[in-house]
Design an enzyme around this catalytic site. Structure first.
Site, PDB file in Angstrom:
ATOM      1  N   TRP A   9       0.812  -1.226   0.000  1.00  0.00           N
ATOM      2  CA  TRP A   9       0.000   0.000   0.000  1.00  0.00           C
ATOM      3  C   TRP A   9       0.846   1.278   0.000  1.00  0.00           C
ATOM      4  CZ3 TRP A   9      -4.364  -1.351   4.078  1.00  0.00           C
ATOM      5  CH2 TRP A   9      -5.273  -2.228   3.470  1.00  0.00           C
ATOM      6  N   HIS A  94      12.809  -2.094  -1.568  1.00  0.00           N
ATOM      7  CA  HIS A  94      11.913  -1.574  -2.608  1.00  0.00           C
ATOM      8  C   HIS A  94      12.616  -0.421  -3.333  1.00  0.00           C
ATOM      9  CE1 HIS A  94       8.535   0.343  -4.582  1.00  0.00           C
ATOM     10  NE2 HIS A  94       7.910  -0.819  -4.473  1.00  0.00           N
ATOM     11  N   GLU A  96      11.624   2.363  -4.210  1.00  0.00           N
ATOM     12  CA  GLU A  96      11.383   3.695  -3.618  1.00  0.00           C
ATOM     13  C   GLU A  96      12.292   3.921  -2.413  1.00  0.00           C
ATOM     14  OE1 GLU A  96       7.150   3.165  -3.402  1.00  0.00           O
ATOM     15  OE2 GLU A  96       7.104   3.203  -5.592  1.00  0.00           O
ATOM     16  N   SER A 212       2.872  -2.114 -12.215  1.00  0.00           N
ATOM     17  CA  SER A 212       1.648  -1.920 -13.012  1.00  0.00           C
ATOM     18  C   SER A 212       0.885  -3.228 -13.241  1.00  0.00           C
ATOM     19  CB  SER A 212       1.983  -1.227 -14.338  1.00  0.00           C
ATOM     20  OG  SER A 212       2.568   0.042 -14.097  1.00  0.00           O
ATOM     21  N   GLY A 233       0.987  -2.611  -6.291  1.00  0.00           N
ATOM     22  CA  GLY A 233       0.835  -1.274  -5.709  1.00  0.00           C
ATOM     23  C   GLY A 233      -0.579  -0.755  -5.939  1.00  0.00           C
ATOM     24  N   GLY A 234      -0.730   0.095  -6.938  1.00  0.00           N
ATOM     25  CA  GLY A 234      -1.990   0.804  -7.187  1.00  0.00           C
ATOM     26  C   GLY A 234      -3.228  -0.077  -7.190  1.00  0.00           C
TER      27      GLY A 234
HETATM   28  P1  13P Z   1       2.296  -0.370  -9.002  1.00  0.00           P
HETATM   29  O1  13P Z   1       1.543  -1.683  -8.974  1.00  0.00           O
HETATM   30  O2  13P Z   1       1.463   0.782  -8.543  1.00  0.00           O
HETATM   31  O3  13P Z   1       2.994  -0.149 -10.294  1.00  0.00           O
HETATM   32  O4  13P Z   1       3.449  -0.497  -7.883  1.00  0.00           O
HETATM   33  C1  13P Z   1       4.269  -1.595  -7.899  1.00  0.00           C
HETATM   34  C2  13P Z   1       5.070  -1.616  -6.671  1.00  0.00           C
HETATM   35  O5  13P Z   1       5.945  -0.804  -6.478  1.00  0.00           O
HETATM   36  C3  13P Z   1       4.762  -2.652  -5.667  1.00  0.00           C
HETATM   37  O6  13P Z   1       5.759  -2.732  -4.709  1.00  0.00           O
END
Ligand code: 13P
Length: 255
Positions: A9, A94, A96, A212, A233-234
């Protein structure tokens, strides 16, 4: 081992929003049989998630943690603090964390070792940037990221390992990797892990694809055997899209 689908999340959802999500997800749980489903909320929502999911098969993961056990580390969260809320998995490395917060391989390795010590299953994220991909460096980057964390660890010390292949350019862009590229990366991960550990002392390994992923494309990833699930993620932020993704994965993988 079956598929593992994990919701990352990121910095979304308050404790109240988490409870509401879990209460709406629970009636869908009966359709998830055969798939390990994991939710990784922010730290502040873990207690609420643990209470809401009590008695269910849906597991909890953390998005990060400290490599230290306790002490003067302002703003950090220790593994035992996570385990208080029945956290079983932890996302480490991750992109990020690597790119926005400057975590390097050495830091990720320390966190990884701490996760093993505290018996949390690591979900180790690796992935190339767009520039690295354009320069043809994808395989070398993935191998380096894996070796930096895994090489030299005590044989037999890792029982269970999840590696998430998340190409940085595919995260949050709506531009997923092709299923064949994800399968090639997953095969590479498996080969590198097998080179590092012998088959007797090696971990049980599952490789997720992330970037994605949604209910429409998950099937094409998990239908290819080297890919054992997804880090989402999203599409994990809404109950409907997350539940649809899990059932689509189940159908495609035939489990
Ligand atoms: P998205 O599914 O939003 O592209 O993010 C992927 C992600 O970074 C999961 O850790």
């Amino acid at each position: 081992m079956g598929l593992i689908i994990a919701a990352n999340w990121k910095m979304h959802k308050t404790a109240a929003e988490t409870v509401s999500f879990c209460n709406r997800l629970l009636p869908q749980e009966k359709y998830f049989q055969g798939i390990e489903v994991l939710i990784c909320p922010p730290f502040t929502a873990l207690a609420a998630a643990a209470a809401a999911l009590e008695g269910s098969s849906i597991k909890l993961g953390a998005q990060n943690m400290s490599w230290e056990e306790e002490g003067a580390y302002t703003g950090e969260i220790a593994p035992q603090m996570l385990k208080e809320f029945r956290v079983s998995h932890v996302i480490l490395g991750h992109s990020e964390r690597r790119h926005i917060f400057g975590e390097d391989d050495a830091t990720i390795r320390k966190k990884f070792q701490r996760a093993l010590y505290d018996e949390l299953v690591p979900i180790l994220c690796i992935g190339e940037t767009e520039d690295q991909r354009n320069r043809g460096e994808t395989e070398a980057v993935l191998e380096r990221q894996l070796r930096a964390v895994l090489e030299g660890l005590e044989p037999g010390s890792i029982k269970e390992l999840v590696v998430a292949y998340e190409p940085v350019w595919a995260i949050g862009t709506g531009r997923a990797a092709s299923p064949s590229d994800a399968a090639a990366a997953a095969s590479l991960v498996r080969a590198v892990v097998e080179k590092i550990f012998s088959s007797e002392t090696g971990p049980t390994l599952r490789v997720q694809y992330g970037g994605s992923v949604n209910a429409n494309n998950i099937g094409s990833f998990v239908a290819l055997s080297p890919v054992n699930g997804a880090l989402v993620g999203g599409a994990s932020l809404e109950v409907d899209s997350f539940a649809a993704l899990i059932t689509a994965a189940k159908e495609a993988a035939g489990c």
